[in-house]
Write a protein that holds these residues in place. Structure first.
Motif, PDB file in Angstrom:
ATOM      1  N   LEU A 282      79.191  40.555  17.681  1.00 59.75           N
ATOM      2  CA  LEU A 282      79.444  39.181  17.236  1.00 59.75           C
ATOM      3  C   LEU A 282      78.346  38.684  16.311  1.00 59.75           C
ATOM      4  CD1 LEU A 282      80.954  36.986  20.098  1.00 59.75           C
ATOM      5  CD2 LEU A 282      82.003  37.753  17.978  1.00 59.75           C
ATOM      6  N   LYS A 283      77.128  39.193  16.471  1.00 58.58           N
ATOM      7  CA  LYS A 283      76.051  38.791  15.570  1.00 58.58           C
ATOM      8  C   LYS A 283      76.404  39.148  14.133  1.00 58.58           C
ATOM      9  CE  LYS A 283      72.073  38.865  18.686  1.00 58.58           C
ATOM     10  NZ  LYS A 283      70.779  39.482  19.024  1.00 58.58           N
ATOM     11  N   SER A 284      76.898  40.349  13.943  1.00 55.24           N
ATOM     12  CA  SER A 284      77.243  40.772  12.592  1.00 55.24           C
ATOM     13  C   SER A 284      78.435  39.991  12.052  1.00 55.24           C
ATOM     14  CB  SER A 284      77.558  42.269  12.585  1.00 55.24           C
ATOM     15  OG  SER A 284      77.463  42.790  11.296  1.00 55.24           O
ATOM     16  N   CYS A 285      79.412  39.693  12.924  1.00 50.75           N
ATOM     17  CA  CYS A 285      80.564  38.880  12.504  1.00 50.75           C
ATOM     18  C   CYS A 285      80.112  37.482  12.103  1.00 50.75           C
ATOM     19  CB  CYS A 285      81.581  38.800  13.631  1.00 50.75           C
ATOM     20  SG  CYS A 285      82.436  40.355  13.982  1.00 50.75           S
ATOM     21  N   PHE A 286      79.186  36.909  12.867  1.00 49.67           N
ATOM     22  CA  PHE A 286      78.698  35.559  12.562  1.00 49.67           C
ATOM     23  C   PHE A 286      77.941  35.536  11.238  1.00 49.67           C
ATOM     24  CE2 PHE A 286      75.138  32.533  12.762  1.00 49.67           C
ATOM     25  CZ  PHE A 286      75.850  31.351  12.746  1.00 49.67           C
ATOM     26  N   LEU A 287      77.086  36.521  11.003  1.00 50.97           N
ATOM     27  CA  LEU A 287      76.298  36.536   9.770  1.00 50.97           C
ATOM     28  C   LEU A 287      77.179  36.637   8.528  1.00 50.97           C
ATOM     29  CD1 LEU A 287      73.194  38.758  10.675  1.00 50.97           C
ATOM     30  CD2 LEU A 287      73.398  36.265  10.665  1.00 50.97           C
ATOM     31  N   TYR A 288      78.414  37.098   8.692  1.00 51.16           N
ATOM     32  CA  TYR A 288      79.312  37.213   7.549  1.00 51.16           C
ATOM     33  C   TYR A 288      79.669  35.858   6.957  1.00 51.16           C
ATOM     34  CZ  TYR A 288      81.700  40.937   5.071  1.00 51.16           C
ATOM     35  OH  TYR A 288      82.034  41.887   4.145  1.00 51.16           O
ATOM     36  N   PHE A 289      79.507  34.795   7.745  1.00 46.59           N
ATOM     37  CA  PHE A 289      79.789  33.460   7.212  1.00 46.59           C
ATOM     38  C   PHE A 289      78.820  33.108   6.079  1.00 46.59           C
ATOM     39  CE2 PHE A 289      82.229  33.235  11.045  1.00 46.59           C
ATOM     40  CZ  PHE A 289      83.226  32.312  10.778  1.00 46.59           C
ATOM     41  N   GLY A 290      77.675  33.767   6.042  1.00 48.01           N
ATOM     42  CA  GLY A 290      76.734  33.538   4.960  1.00 48.01           C
ATOM     43  C   GLY A 290      77.224  34.067   3.626  1.00 48.01           C
ATOM     44  N   CYS A 291      78.270  34.896   3.638  1.00 48.97           N
ATOM     45  CA  CYS A 291      78.816  35.466   2.401  1.00 48.97           C
ATOM     46  C   CYS A 291      79.769  34.515   1.685  1.00 48.97           C
ATOM     47  CB  CYS A 291      79.546  36.777   2.703  1.00 48.97           C
ATOM     48  SG  CYS A 291      78.520  38.082   3.399  1.00 48.97           S
ATOM     49  N   PHE A 292      80.035  33.352   2.292  1.00 51.19           N
ATOM     50  CA  PHE A 292      80.972  32.383   1.701  1.00 51.19           C
ATOM     51  C   PHE A 292      80.213  31.135   1.249  1.00 51.19           C
ATOM     52  CE2 PHE A 292      83.454  34.968   4.586  1.00 51.19           C
ATOM     53  CZ  PHE A 292      84.574  35.273   3.826  1.00 51.19           C
ATOM     54  N   PRO A 293      80.706  30.449   0.221  1.00 49.70           N
ATOM     55  CA  PRO A 293      80.027  29.250  -0.279  1.00 49.70           C
ATOM     56  C   PRO A 293      80.005  28.127   0.749  1.00 49.70           C
ATOM     57  CG  PRO A 293      81.615  30.065  -1.880  1.00 49.70           C
ATOM     58  CD  PRO A 293      81.861  30.810  -0.615  1.00 49.70           C
ATOM     59  N   GLN A 294      79.091  27.217   0.549  1.00 50.64           N
ATOM     60  CA  GLN A 294      78.945  26.061   1.426  1.00 50.64           C
ATOM     61  C   GLN A 294      80.240  25.243   1.464  1.00 50.64           C
ATOM     62  OE1 GLN A 294      75.284  23.945   0.735  1.00 50.64           O
ATOM     63  NE2 GLN A 294      76.117  22.025   1.430  1.00 50.64           N
ATOM     64  N   ASP A 295      80.602  24.804   2.669  1.00 46.96           N
ATOM     65  CA  ASP A 295      81.760  23.931   2.910  1.00 46.96           C
ATOM     66  C   ASP A 295      83.106  24.587   2.615  1.00 46.96           C
ATOM     67  OD1 ASP A 295      80.178  21.782   3.745  1.00 46.96           O
ATOM     68  OD2 ASP A 295      79.894  21.093   1.691  1.00 46.96           O
ATOM     69  N   MET A 296      83.144  25.871   2.424  1.00 43.62           N
ATOM     70  CA  MET A 296      84.413  26.536   2.120  1.00 43.62           C
ATOM     71  C   MET A 296      85.276  26.634   3.376  1.00 43.62           C
ATOM     72  SD  MET A 296      85.054  30.360   0.574  1.00 43.62           S
ATOM     73  CE  MET A 296      86.671  31.109   0.564  1.00 43.62           C
ATOM     74  N   ALA A 297      86.567  26.312   3.235  1.00 46.16           N
ATOM     75  CA  ALA A 297      87.529  26.547   4.310  1.00 46.16           C
ATOM     76  C   ALA A 297      87.914  28.019   4.247  1.00 46.16           C
ATOM     77  CB  ALA A 297      88.756  25.662   4.136  1.00 46.16           C
ATOM     78  N   ILE A 298      87.530  28.786   5.237  1.00 48.07           N
ATOM     79  CA  ILE A 298      87.658  30.242   5.203  1.00 48.07           C
ATOM     80  C   ILE A 298      88.909  30.661   5.970  1.00 48.07           C
ATOM     81  CG2 ILE A 298      86.515  32.426   5.706  1.00 48.07           C
ATOM     82  CD1 ILE A 298      83.877  30.776   5.889  1.00 48.07           C
TER      83      ILE A 298
END
Length: 754
Positions: A421-437
């Motif tokens: 889950l740590k690696s899955c969570f860090l993937y959010f850093g690959c998206f721009p700020q405030d982006m609806a993913i």
């Protein structure tokens, strides 16, 4: 992250051992040794991760050891992927030309295999050195179990900042407080009840609970009151002692059995209120509920937690109180109360400072803890515009006084995550700020990177959705939209958590951000695994042959220079698994992509594409292909349908010309097929796609009705169907579609014919 890197490499090594031609230069023996050693080192990584978080000289030494361990694992992974690249490039091709190409490649392959042999020897030496040094750092073998590092948590963590003042920091939660108070004093409910306050770290759970606990109306309603902090590291015996000491007198020498019985008896005398603050594990309630008697007198237990599963276990009939982020007006009031204490909120802030103050409040995104930290910092600065604007421009949380502590509090949840889950969570850093993913995008990316564990009886997508829901349950992310079956559709991450995410990702060589024409990519042996570009580029000055993921975002519609810059460098990213080109508009598919043999996920924007090119078939590992386009794709090459690993195909507006036969491969793995025009393939190939879960077909007419309905009867896993056309025959199609027992949705676009 070191544990994740090692696990990933161990899995690859196991697969590599069974490859053919491994005996050359004794490579097989080295790979087998490396697999055994890395598997053994996993047993030490949890203890090392726990020790490095304790700080001090010893913690720093262990941190360096973990970093070296991670780098060795990355190096081993690079060697394996380089070897696999050789195998992919050297695969037998058909015909005379294919035979000649294979023959000419033999020398290249021999040289490459020799390099693999030499590189593996170097990794072996470093592994031996690390194994020898771990004992001097006091790193113990704690067993190889999949889970969190939370069982070795630090006791030095303070759950909230000491300067929090309940009287002013309750702003925005008056209604929620009043609801909880009413539940506490409700005389009609005589059962023992559990009231849970749930929320993201820093939202103010403890602050609200303290305000409620100290409320005169509440205190006079109970005979016995106790407050105990559980936190990440806890001891049931000590908790029982603390509760008992608050309601009676305890003997420190008693056993847990005697103390529990004594506490139970004490709580049967009168009406009690016990607050269990900062609960992290279900096991806490499982054990403590035995000492909370239900004598039908309206006793209450309050739990504060970051996890939604704990309230469901503690009292399945009660609705937990989920805290929200403050709105703009509430955040503004809380900030001003910190900066201008005991002053009139309406007039305290000078007009010339309002703009700067608004920017700072906006930066905190409604998180009370962040507003308090920033407000406390600003209160120490001169009340002039230059001083405040300096904070606005230079504010990085780790450099803000109190900001480091704020990040530490948020990081508690991250440190408690299981390794995957740590690696899955860090993937959010690959998206721009405030982006609806989109949730499905995240899960497919995780799958392409190999982050998701295998679970019996579940597909990889189901495992990915479980991971996403667990992150939401832990209040690490927010699910902003759900689908008809209540599964997550879109999610986002709070800006402050994203800052922490990126900081952690950079430290662990997980992600680098390309800014101002450069990226801090380090040396070739110290390069990040992923690169995010969030700006207009004319040239790309970035060299990293170890790159696994490339993300490009651009707000401009047309950018031919960026297209050229990226296309020219794809050849240097041979090991790339993920290519995410968002808002990079092109008139054609970048030809440089065809050299990316390891690519598993490809998403790109093509303005007016003539075709999905024939070289797409070279991407033998491709799992996901998503094309965004404004105009029809002129032609879809048959080679696309020869990729056996394909799982998700979304061709945007797609082609007006249907694919002839979709190839001769059955595409057993295909789960998503979107925006493919109707044609003869519906009768010939569609029935073979038995694993389809989502199907979207355009240009449907009466002529396709029988073939489509016949195929649909075979799709027991199909959950979503979209059909588009001038005349859509629905009678037999609807009957066929709803044969499955899965939750389903059907969308019709066009004129319906019944």
């Amino acid at each position: 992250m070191a544990e994740l890197a090692v696990r990933s490499v161990v899995q690859k090594l196991g697969n590599l051992i069974v490859q053919e031609a491994m005996d050359l230069h004794g490579v097989r023996d080295q790979v087998e040794w490396l697999e055994r050693e890395l598997r053994r080192m996993q047993c030490f990584l949890k203890d090392a991760d726990a020790k490095k978080n304790k700080g001090g000289i010893d913690g720093e030494r262990v941190k360096n050891w973990v970093t070296e361990m991670r780098d060795v694992a990355f190096e081993a992974e690079d060697i394996i992927d380089s070897y696999m690249d050789l195998k992919l490039r050297g695969q037998q091709k058909d015909g005379c030309i294919g035979f000649l190409e294979r023959y000419m490649f033999i020398l290249v392959e021999l040289i490459g295999l020799h390099k693999v042999h030499v590189d593996l020897k170097g990794v072996k030496v470093r592994m031996h050195e690390l194994s020898e040094s771990r004992t001097s750092y006091g790193i113990a073998n704690i067993g190889e179990t999949i889970g969190t590092t939370s069982q070795f948590r630090s006791q030095d963590v303070i759950p909230i900042l000491p300067q929090l003042n309940e009287e002013i920091d309750i702003i925005g939660f008056d209604d929620e407080k009043e609801k909880i108070v009413q539940e506490l004093v409700d005389i009609t409910n005589t059962n023992r009840s559990v009231i849970s306050i749930v929320g993201f770290g820093g939202l103010g759970k403890t602050t609200i609970a303290k305000s409620i606990y100290n409320d005169p109306k509440v205190r006079k309603n109970f005979d016995r009151l106790a407050w105990v902090i559980i936190s990440q590291e806890y001891n049931i015996l000590e908790i029982v002692k603390k509760i008992l000491s608050a309601v009676s007198i305890t003997s420190s020498g008693d056993t847990i059995e005697k103390l529990s019985a004594k506490l139970f008896n004490e709580l049967t005398i009168g009406k009690y209120l016990v607050v269990l603050d900062d609960v992290w594990e279900e096991n806490v309630w499982d054990q403590l509920q035995k000492v909370f008697p239900d004598v039908d007198n309206g006793s209450r237990v309050i739990i504060t937690t970051r996890f939604l599963n704990i309230p469901k276990i503690a009292d399945p009939t009660a609705q937990p109180h989920e805290l929200r982020f403050l709105n703009e007006n509430e955040g503004w009031e809380l900030f001003l109360r910190r900066v201008f204490p005991r002053q009139n909120i309406e007039t305290c802030c000078p007009i010339y400072l309002v703009d700067s103050a608004r920017k700072l409040v906006k930066r905190c995104k409604g998180l009370p803890l962040a507003l308090i930290v920033v407000g406390g910092l600003v209160s120490t600065k001169p009340k002039n515009k230059d001083a405040w604007e300096k904070i606005v421009k230079s504010m990085k949380w780790q450099f803000v006084e109190g900001g480091e502590r704020c990040l530490e509090i948020l990081a508690l949840s991250y440190n408690d995550l299981p390794y995957y889950l740590k690696s899955c969570f860090l993937y959010f850093g690959c998206f721009p700020q405030d982006m609806a993913i989109p949730a499905k995008t995240l899960i497919r990316l995780w799958s392409a990177e190999g982050f998701l564990p295998t679970k019996n009886g579940k597909t990889i997508e189901e495992v990915g959705m479980d991971c996403l829901e667990e992150l939401a349950q832990r209040c690490m992310i927010q699910v902003t939209k759900r689908k008809y079956d209540d599964s997550a559709s879109y999610c986002r991450i709070h800006d402050l958590l994203r800052d922490m995410c990126i900081s952690e990702a950079k430290e662990n060589r997980y992600l680098e951000i390309y800014k101002n024409g450069t990226a801090n990519c380090g040396t070739k042996t110290n390069a990040a695994r992923r690169l995010m570009i969030c700006q207009e580029i004319e040239t790309l000055n970035y060299s990293n042959s170890k790159l696994r993921g490339l993300f490009y975002y651009n707000e401009y519609i047309y950018n031919t220079l960026a297209f050229k810059a990226l296309n020219e460098q794809f050849g240097g990213f041979k090991l790339l698994r993920v290519l995410y080109l968002n808002s990079l508009d092109m008139s054609e598919f970048p030809s440089g992509i065809k050299s990316l043999a390891h690519l598993r996920y490809l998403e790109l924007h093509v303005d007016n594409p003539k075709e999905v090119p024939s070289w797409i078939g070279h991407l033998r590992n491709l799992q996901t292909l998503i094309v965004h386009c404004r105009m029809f794709i002129g032609k879809i090459s048959d080679s696309l349908w020869t990729i056996e690993n394909l799982k998700h195909v979304d061709l945007g507006i797609s082609s007006s010309v249907p694919p002839p036969n979709m190839g001769n491969i059955e595409l057993k793995n295909l789960e998503t097929l979107k925006w493919v025009p109707a044609g003869e393939w519906i009768g010939k190939m569609l029935p073979k796609l038995t694993n389809l879960r989502q199907l979207n077909i355009t240009n449907i007419s009466v002529d396709h009705a029988d073939a489509l309905s016949s195929s649909l009867q075979k799709f027991v896993q199909l959950a979503s169907l979209t059909i588009q056309g001038d005349e859509i025959p629905l009678d037999n199609i609807i009957t066929a579609f709803f044969q499955s027992t899965l939750p389903q949705e059907i969308v019709y676009l066009g004129r319906i014919q019944l």
